[in-house]
Motif scaffolding. Structure first.
Motif, PDB file in Angstrom:
ATOM      1  N   LEU A 244       0.826  -1.216   0.000  1.00 26.59           N
ATOM      2  CA  LEU A 244       0.000   0.000   0.000  1.00 26.59           C
ATOM      3  C   LEU A 244       0.861   1.268   0.000  1.00 26.59           C
ATOM      4  O   LEU A 244       2.030   1.219   0.382  1.00 26.59           O
ATOM      5  CB  LEU A 244      -0.901   0.013   1.248  1.00 26.59           C
ATOM      6  CG  LEU A 244      -1.914  -1.133   1.383  1.00 26.59           C
ATOM      7  CD1 LEU A 244      -2.571  -1.099   2.758  1.00 26.59           C
ATOM      8  CD2 LEU A 244      -2.968  -1.036   0.283  1.00 26.59           C
ATOM      9  N   PRO A 245       0.270   2.413  -0.385  1.00 27.57           N
ATOM     10  CA  PRO A 245       1.011   3.680  -0.299  1.00 27.57           C
ATOM     11  C   PRO A 245       1.465   3.934   1.141  1.00 27.57           C
ATOM     12  O   PRO A 245       0.832   3.445   2.084  1.00 27.57           O
ATOM     13  CB  PRO A 245      -0.017   4.729  -0.722  1.00 27.57           C
ATOM     14  CG  PRO A 245      -1.094   3.991  -1.431  1.00 27.57           C
ATOM     15  CD  PRO A 245      -1.095   2.597  -0.917  1.00 27.57           C
ATOM     16  N   THR A 246       2.536   4.713   1.295  1.00 27.49           N
ATOM     17  CA  THR A 246       3.156   4.861   2.617  1.00 27.49           C
ATOM     18  C   THR A 246       2.246   5.460   3.682  1.00 27.49           C
ATOM     19  O   THR A 246       2.416   5.194   4.856  1.00 27.49           O
ATOM     20  CB  THR A 246       4.430   5.737   2.540  1.00 27.49           C
ATOM     21  OG1 THR A 246       4.116   6.851   1.703  1.00 27.49           O
ATOM     22  CG2 THR A 246       5.606   4.974   1.984  1.00 27.49           C
ATOM     23  N   ASP A 247       1.281   6.293   3.286  1.00 23.30           N
ATOM     24  CA  ASP A 247       0.449   6.924   4.316  1.00 23.30           C
ATOM     25  C   ASP A 247      -0.751   6.069   4.724  1.00 23.30           C
ATOM     26  O   ASP A 247      -1.672   6.547   5.377  1.00 23.30           O
ATOM     27  CB  ASP A 247      -0.028   8.306   3.838  1.00 23.30           C
ATOM     28  CG  ASP A 247      -0.782   8.218   2.508  1.00 23.30           C
ATOM     29  OD1 ASP A 247      -0.821   7.109   1.924  1.00 23.30           O
ATOM     30  OD2 ASP A 247      -1.326   9.243   2.071  1.00 23.30           O
ATOM     31  N   SER A 248      -0.743   4.775   4.363  1.00 23.59           N
ATOM     32  CA  SER A 248      -1.889   3.922   4.697  1.00 23.59           C
ATOM     33  C   SER A 248      -1.647   3.176   5.995  1.00 23.59           C
ATOM     34  O   SER A 248      -0.520   3.090   6.488  1.00 23.59           O
ATOM     35  CB  SER A 248      -2.126   2.886   3.596  1.00 23.59           C
ATOM     36  OG  SER A 248      -2.020   3.474   2.338  1.00 23.59           O
ATOM     37  N   ALA A 249      -2.734   2.636   6.534  1.00 25.94           N
ATOM     38  CA  ALA A 249      -2.632   1.758   7.698  1.00 25.94           C
ATOM     39  C   ALA A 249      -3.507   0.545   7.429  1.00 25.94           C
ATOM     40  O   ALA A 249      -4.493   0.634   6.701  1.00 25.94           O
ATOM     41  CB  ALA A 249      -3.110   2.489   8.951  1.00 25.94           C
ATOM     42  N   ALA A 250      -3.112  -0.608   8.002  1.00 27.34           N
ATOM     43  CA  ALA A 250      -3.922  -1.816   7.821  1.00 27.34           C
ATOM     44  C   ALA A 250      -3.930  -2.582   9.130  1.00 27.34           C
ATOM     45  O   ALA A 250      -2.923  -2.618   9.839  1.00 27.34           O
ATOM     46  CB  ALA A 250      -3.351  -2.681   6.698  1.00 27.34           C
ATOM     47  N   ALA A 251      -5.095  -3.139   9.470  1.00 26.87           N
ATOM     48  CA  ALA A 251      -5.181  -3.879  10.729  1.00 26.87           C
ATOM     49  C   ALA A 251      -6.247  -4.958  10.614  1.00 26.87           C
ATOM     50  O   ALA A 251      -7.200  -4.823   9.836  1.00 26.87           O
ATOM     51  CB  ALA A 251      -5.534  -2.923  11.866  1.00 26.87           C
ATOM     52  N   GLU A 252      -6.052  -6.039  11.402  1.00 27.44           N
ATOM     53  CA  GLU A 252      -7.099  -7.059  11.515  1.00 27.44           C
ATOM     54  C   GLU A 252      -7.845  -6.733  12.802  1.00 27.44           C
ATOM     55  O   GLU A 252      -7.302  -6.857  13.897  1.00 27.44           O
ATOM     56  CB  GLU A 252      -6.474  -8.462  11.591  1.00 27.44           C
ATOM     57  CG  GLU A 252      -7.523  -9.567  11.632  1.00 27.44           C
ATOM     58  CD  GLU A 252      -6.903 -10.977  11.542  1.00 27.44           C
ATOM     59  OE1 GLU A 252      -5.656 -11.087  11.585  1.00 27.44           O
ATOM     60  OE2 GLU A 252      -7.676 -11.941  11.447  1.00 27.44           O
ATOM     61  N   LEU A 253      -9.056  -6.254  12.670  1.00 25.10           N
ATOM     62  CA  LEU A 253      -9.776  -5.737  13.843  1.00 25.10           C
ATOM     63  C   LEU A 253     -10.278  -6.869  14.718  1.00 25.10           C
ATOM     64  O   LEU A 253     -10.087  -6.877  15.929  1.00 25.10           O
ATOM     65  CB  LEU A 253     -10.953  -4.868  13.402  1.00 25.10           C
ATOM     66  CG  LEU A 253     -10.588  -3.626  12.591  1.00 25.10           C
ATOM     67  CD1 LEU A 253     -11.842  -2.877  12.172  1.00 25.10           C
ATOM     68  CD2 LEU A 253      -9.667  -2.695  13.377  1.00 25.10           C
ATOM     69  N   THR A 254     -10.991  -7.809  14.085  1.00 25.44           N
ATOM     70  CA  THR A 254     -11.392  -9.042  14.766  1.00 25.44           C
ATOM     71  C   THR A 254     -10.990 -10.138  13.798  1.00 25.44           C
ATOM     72  O   THR A 254     -10.775  -9.836  12.606  1.00 25.44           O
ATOM     73  CB  THR A 254     -12.913  -9.076  15.021  1.00 25.44           C
ATOM     74  OG1 THR A 254     -13.584  -8.895  13.782  1.00 25.44           O
ATOM     75  CG2 THR A 254     -13.353  -7.978  15.988  1.00 25.44           C
ATOM     76  N   PRO A 255     -10.853 -11.380  14.242  1.00 25.20           N
ATOM     77  CA  PRO A 255     -10.357 -12.405  13.323  1.00 25.20           C
ATOM     78  C   PRO A 255     -11.133 -12.427  12.001  1.00 25.20           C
ATOM     79  O   PRO A 255     -12.365 -12.548  11.999  1.00 25.20           O
ATOM     80  CB  PRO A 255     -10.550 -13.706  14.119  1.00 25.20           C
ATOM     81  CG  PRO A 255     -10.458 -13.269  15.555  1.00 25.20           C
ATOM     82  CD  PRO A 255     -11.098 -11.907  15.597  1.00 25.20           C
ATOM     83  N   GLY A 256     -10.405 -12.212  10.909  1.00 24.79           N
ATOM     84  CA  GLY A 256     -11.031 -12.264   9.582  1.00 24.79           C
ATOM     85  C   GLY A 256     -11.648 -10.954   9.128  1.00 24.79           C
ATOM     86  O   GLY A 256     -12.210 -10.873   8.036  1.00 24.79           O
TER      87      GLY A 256
END
Ligand SMILES: Nc1ncnc2c1ncn2[C@@H]1O[C@H](COP(=O)(O)OP(=O)(O)OP(=O)(O)O)[C@@H](O)[C@H]1O
Ligand SMILES: [Mg+2]
Length: 307
Positions: A244-256
């Motif tokens: 992803l572009p550098t200013d993005s964030a990604a997380a697994e909030l709850t499983p799946g």
């Protein structure tokens, strides 16, 4: 072709005693529908009333259809329609008489009976203004603002307090005005109204325009958006993030259940789905949460209450 603005305001200042209601406001409104939004007391009504020639600027310039609303009011008045926030209608006359009277003052008025029917005022015709309900008075004020088929209409909170049917009838009427080439400047506290109607939105705060653009432009700018998708639990979020572009964030909030935030545009959506394809993931329930005008409004004007 660049068309002449219908309203052109530069450095407008308007004081009431030692209270500065409008504080160096700049606003250019192109033909079409312009919505002016802002917290209570931001200076919207003062600005609109200055455009209508009811208030004299302390400094700055105001041009409406190229005219000075105070010095050239005789020329301007027949070309504009006005619906005041505070009603401002004489009260003893019958609703239908008032409307027919206003229509006669203009060369090419709308059909009064059709307008009465459209705005659901049929049952109110013989009633005096003072005995109409608040919403009926408002609809009559709207009818009076448009019946003369003006080139430009100012509507100060046209749908405040109206029932849903009357709001939709008002929206339809405003859209028809645009179709007929009439420009509309309206104020509203209903963000959905601005999103539905406005070609251009100006946000006023503390007597100044702090943002202006189409609803899409305002919602796109500034704030981050969010993309959510679900897939198998335990995906390598670090690997996704690298794609992803550098200013993005990604997380697994709850499983799946995954959330990606940043500038969510078609390219980012494509990057996420192609990353999923490369990793044999079938993303389910992909959704993009777009910022609403209300989010943008609160972000720009803060969340505290105004007096
Ligand atoms: N006639 C007046 N005399 C004194 N102060 C006034 C007058 N009219 C407005 N003000 C003040 O000027 C400021 C701007 O008022 P204005 O009516 O223009 O706000 P507005 O943006 O239309 O608010 P609202 O959303 O509540 O209609 C407010 O602080 C208000 O108290
Ligand atoms: Mg107001």
């Amino acid at each position: 072709m660049e068309s002449e603005p219908v309203v052109h305001i530069t450095s407008l200042v308007k004081r009431y005693g030692d209270k500065t209601a409008v504080d160096g406001l700049d606003l250019t409104a192109a033909p079409g529908i312009t919505a002016v939004l802002g917290p209570n007391g931001a200076g919207k009504t003062t600005t609109i009333e200055t455009c209508e020639g009811y208030r004299r600027p302390d400094s700055g310039t105001v041009r409406v259809l190229g005219l000075d609303p105070v010095k050239q009011s005789a020329k301007l008045r027949p070309r504009i329609g006005v619906m005041l926030q505070s009603g401002g209608v004489y009260s003893g006359a019958r609703a239908d008489e008032m409307l027919h009277h206003v229509a006669k003052l203009h060369a090419h008025p709308l059909d009064v009976d059709a307008l009465i029917e459209r705005l659901g005022l049929d049952s109110c015709g013989r009633t005096t203004y003072r005995r109409l309900s608040g919403g009926q008075q408002q609809r009559l004020a709207l009818a009076m603002a448009v019946v003369g088929r003006p080139e430009l209409v100012f509507l100060d909170e046209p749908t405040a307090g109206l029932d849903p049917q009357a709001r939709h009838a008002t929206w339809d009427l405003v859209r028809d005005l645009r179709r007929d080439g009439v420009s509309v400047i309206l104020t509203t506290h209903y963000m959905d109204e601005a999103e539905q109607l406005a070609d251009d939105v100006a946000i006023v705060d503390a007597g100044q325009v702090i943002a202006q653009g189409s609803p899409e432009q305002l919602c796109r700018g500034g704030a981050e958006n969010t993309l959510r998708f679900s897939g198998r639990p335990g995906l390598d979020v670090g690997s996704l993030l690298k794609a992803l572009p550098t200013d993005s964030a990604a997380a697994e909030l709850t499983p799946g259940s995954y959330r990606v935030s940043g500038q969510v545009d078609p390219q980012l959506l494509a990057t996420v789905t192609s990353w999923c394809a490369q990793h044999g993931v079938m993303p389910e329930k992909i959704s993009v949460e777009r910022h609403t005008l209300e989010d943008v409004f609160l972000e720009l004007t803060g969340k505290e209450l105004r007096g």
